[in-house]
Design a protein around this motif. Structure first.
Motif, PDB file in Angstrom:
ATOM      1  N   ALA A 256       0.839  -1.203   0.000  1.00  0.00           N
ATOM      2  CA  ALA A 256       0.000   0.000   0.000  1.00  0.00           C
ATOM      3  C   ALA A 256       0.872   1.251   0.000  1.00  0.00           C
ATOM      4  N   THR A 257       1.881   1.257   0.884  1.00  0.00           N
ATOM      5  CA  THR A 257       2.763   2.419   0.999  1.00  0.00           C
ATOM      6  C   THR A 257       3.472   2.697  -0.325  1.00  0.00           C
ATOM      7  N   LEU A 258       3.970   1.641  -0.940  1.00  0.00           N
ATOM      8  CA  LEU A 258       4.704   1.820  -2.193  1.00  0.00           C
ATOM      9  C   LEU A 258       3.792   2.313  -3.313  1.00  0.00           C
ATOM     10  N   GLN A 259       2.577   1.787  -3.340  1.00  0.00           N
ATOM     11  CA  GLN A 259       1.632   2.255  -4.360  1.00  0.00           C
ATOM     12  C   GLN A 259       1.330   3.735  -4.185  1.00  0.00           C
ATOM     13  N   VAL A 260       1.080   4.148  -2.948  1.00  0.00           N
ATOM     14  CA  VAL A 260       0.762   5.555  -2.697  1.00  0.00           C
ATOM     15  C   VAL A 260       1.974   6.428  -3.004  1.00  0.00           C
ATOM     16  N   LEU A 261       3.134   5.946  -2.586  1.00  0.00           N
ATOM     17  CA  LEU A 261       4.360   6.713  -2.814  1.00  0.00           C
ATOM     18  C   LEU A 261       4.534   7.022  -4.299  1.00  0.00           C
ATOM     19  N   ALA A 262       4.276   6.027  -5.131  1.00  0.00           N
ATOM     20  CA  ALA A 262       4.457   6.207  -6.569  1.00  0.00           C
ATOM     21  C   ALA A 262       3.364   7.087  -7.156  1.00  0.00           C
ATOM     22  N   THR A 263       2.185   7.027  -6.547  1.00  0.00           N
ATOM     23  CA  THR A 263       1.038   7.714  -7.125  1.00  0.00           C
ATOM     24  C   THR A 263       0.863   9.124  -6.571  1.00  0.00           C
ATOM     25  N   ALA A 264       1.536   9.408  -5.453  1.00  0.00           N
ATOM     26  CA  ALA A 264       1.337  10.693  -4.774  1.00  0.00           C
ATOM     27  C   ALA A 264       1.755  11.879  -5.641  1.00  0.00           C
ATOM     28  N   THR A 265       2.458  11.607  -6.722  1.00  0.00           N
ATOM     29  CA  THR A 265       2.792  12.687  -7.662  1.00  0.00           C
ATOM     30  C   THR A 265       1.531  13.349  -8.213  1.00  0.00           C
ATOM     31  N   LEU A 266       0.426  12.592  -8.218  1.00  0.00           N
ATOM     32  CA  LEU A 266      -0.810  13.116  -8.789  1.00  0.00           C
ATOM     33  C   LEU A 266      -1.428  14.216  -7.932  1.00  0.00           C
ATOM     34  N   ALA A 267      -0.951  14.350  -6.676  1.00  0.00           N
ATOM     35  CA  ALA A 267      -1.498  15.399  -5.813  1.00  0.00           C
ATOM     36  C   ALA A 267      -1.331  16.763  -6.473  1.00  0.00           C
TER      37      ALA A 267
END
Ligand SMILES: Nc1ncnc2c1ncn2[C@@H]1O[C@H](COP(=O)(O)OP(=O)(O)O)[C@@H](O)[C@H]1O
Ligand SMILES: [Mg+2]
Lengths: 264, 225
Positions: free
Chosen positions: B153-164
């Motif tokens: 979960a952490t890794l997925q969010v980390l990679a996707t958090a660029t979308l913020a």
């Protein structure tokens, strides 16, 4: 004293596991429930500590209906030993043994000390104390299971095929130890097995259970062996003609002439 | 190679690195988003997963809903929530929680559900209450699986958090979207490299925690008596 009074159990899927069975297991004795797989032995045993609720009828301990007792307290007051030991894989030997006393509020140090004493009682080397269940042999695991069942010093011990998964030599050893311990402690033991030889070795009283949780015969080993009630019991005891044994010289042989034992 | 050198030079330039909108600060922000989304997902997912795993009920509901949640395109979700909630952190955070939830839920659920039946049965037979069975037997035995769920979960969010940054919030995505707009590929590559570096570091940290847990409790669990 444990009394089953007209108990029946049908499971949700319609399986009738026990039908209208009445039975008394006397205090300070080993009562063995013996019968083939699926005949309802485990179901009966688990009624005593309310892991199974009878569909009808009652189970009483010293004349008190277990249905009136708090299940958690009831279970803590009854030792339970099961076939595959059921040890908690994440706890060491001492911590497994100390489980119930700790649940009851005994300080951990004291409970562990008592656990080490119990290891000696069941014939376990103290060096096993810090081992995890998977670091023990099957026989050692069962010893831990027995020690755990005894840890809270319960009056009643329920044993569900506790020695069913170990090899015959270890099993004989465990049976001897159980009899020795029982000689010292005099618990009320309800013992389940599918092995008639084990039943005869251990039972003060034997209850032969037939499929559907019906009692085929009960009595002392001598009574049952001397006077089997019907063909089912005769065959279950291995006393039918097809398996009748003969003496041939110093050997005991079966009807096909194969040696099965030797006279002393 | 030129791009890599340019990216490196961009990272090394103190003007880009420092200050409230430098990549240092953005990295901290990025990690903060990741941690926040993961923690919120844990607060929801662990109790829910434990409840389902312990009771063995609503299992199909969990399996199908986590499957559905996994199929959601995160960019679409960010956009949708952005339209509903406006510019800011709320929309992406909601989307990240939604992204993290399935893994956490599955880890919590599978760990508890997968505890050996014999051990659970024995625990009940010894007189443990249902809570004690959950917290002293099932949860410790399920710890490695839960940890695995939190890790992915952490890794997925980390990679996707660029979308913020897509809806005006911060994080390393700022440089990606800025670089895209201004055709500053060095900046885009540099910020991507930081994200990759973060992912490797975080994964390594989880690996260490995982080993510690498994070593102190040889069956891979979290708590003694
Ligand atoms: N939880 C259950 N649900 C449905 N059927 C069960 C359940 N437990 C046991 N049974 C059935 O009840 C019968 C008696 O089972 P059990 O008491 O375990 O027998 P034994 O211990 O003598 O082998 C079997 O036919 C078994 O399949
Ligand atoms: Mg059974």
């Amino acid at each position: 004293m444990i009394e089953f009074r007209n108990v029946s159990k049908s499971y949700d899927d319609g399986t009738l596991a026990v039908s209208d069975l009445s039975l008394i297991a006397a205090s300070h004795e080993i009562t063995v429930l013996v019968g083939s797989s699926g005949c309802g032995k485990t179901t009966l045993l688990r009624m005593v500590n309310r892991l199974v609720t009878p569909t009808s009828g009652q189970v009483l301990i010293d004349d008190v209906d277990v249905a009136d007792r708090n299940p958690v307290e009831l279970r803590r007051s009854i030792g339970y030993v099961m076939q595959n030991s059921g040890l908690l894989p994440h706890r060491t030997t001492v911590d497994n043994i100390a489980t119930v006393p700790v649940l009851q509020g005994t300080p951990a140090r004291e409970a562990r000390q008592r656990a080490v004493d119990l290891m000696e009682t069941v014939g376990l080397d103290p060096s096993m104390a810090r081992r995890y269940p998977w670091q023990l042999s099957g026989g050692q695991q069962q010893r831990v299971g027995v020690a755990r069942g005894l840890a809270a010093d319960p009056n009643i011990l329920l044993m569900d095929e506790p020695f069913g998964a170990v090899d015959p030599i270890v099993r004989a050893d465990l049976q001897r130890e159980l009899l020795r311990i029982q000689g010292e402690l005099g618990k009320t033991i309800l013992f389940v097995t599918h092995d008639i030889a084990e039943a005869i070795t251990l039972g003060d009283k034997i209850v032969i259970v037939a499929t559907g949780g019906r009692i085929a015969q009960q009595g002392t080993p001598e009574e049952i062996m001397a006077d089997p009630a019907d063909d089912f019991v005769t065959s279950f005891l291995g006393l039918d003609e097809a398996r009748a044994l003969h003496v041939s010289g110093r050997l005991v042989v079966d009807p096909t002439g194969r040696p099965v034992g030797r006279l002393a | 190679m030129n791009f890599l050198v340019a990216a490196w030079e961009w990272l090394a330039d103190p003007v880009n690195a420092s200050g409230p909108s430098g990549w240092g600060a953005r990295t901290v922000e990025h990690l903060w988003y990741t941690a926040l989304a993961t923690v919120i997902a844990c607060l929801i997912g662990i109790p829910l997963g434990y409840a389902v795993g312990h009771s063995h009920r609503f299992r199909t509901f969990i399996v199908s809903s986590t499957g559905a949640a996994r199929a959601l395109p995160t960019l679409g979700v960010v956009t949708l929530f952005g339209l509903l909630l406006g510019i800011g952190l709320e929309a992406p955070m909601l989307a990240f929680v939604l992204l993290a939830l399935p893994s956490v839920l599955a880890g919590a659920y599978a760990g508890v559900e997968g505890a050996p039946r014999d051990a659970v049965d024995a625990a009940r037979a010894m007189g443990m209450t249902e809570w004690q069975i959950l917290f002293r037997v099932e949860a410790p035995l399920g710890m490695p699986l839960l940890l695995g769920g939190i890790r992915s979960a952490t890794l997925q969010v980390l990679a996707t958090a660029t979308l913020a940054a897509y809806v005006g919030a911060g994080g390393l995505g700022r440089f990606l979207f800025l670089g895209l707009k201004t055709q500053n590929y060095a900046m885009m590559l540099a910020s991507s490299l930081v994200v990759v570096g973060l992912a490797i570091a975080v994964d390594l940290a989880f690996e260490i925690v995982d080993r510690l847990v498994r070593r102190s409790f040889p069956t891979g669990v979290g708590a003694a008596v």
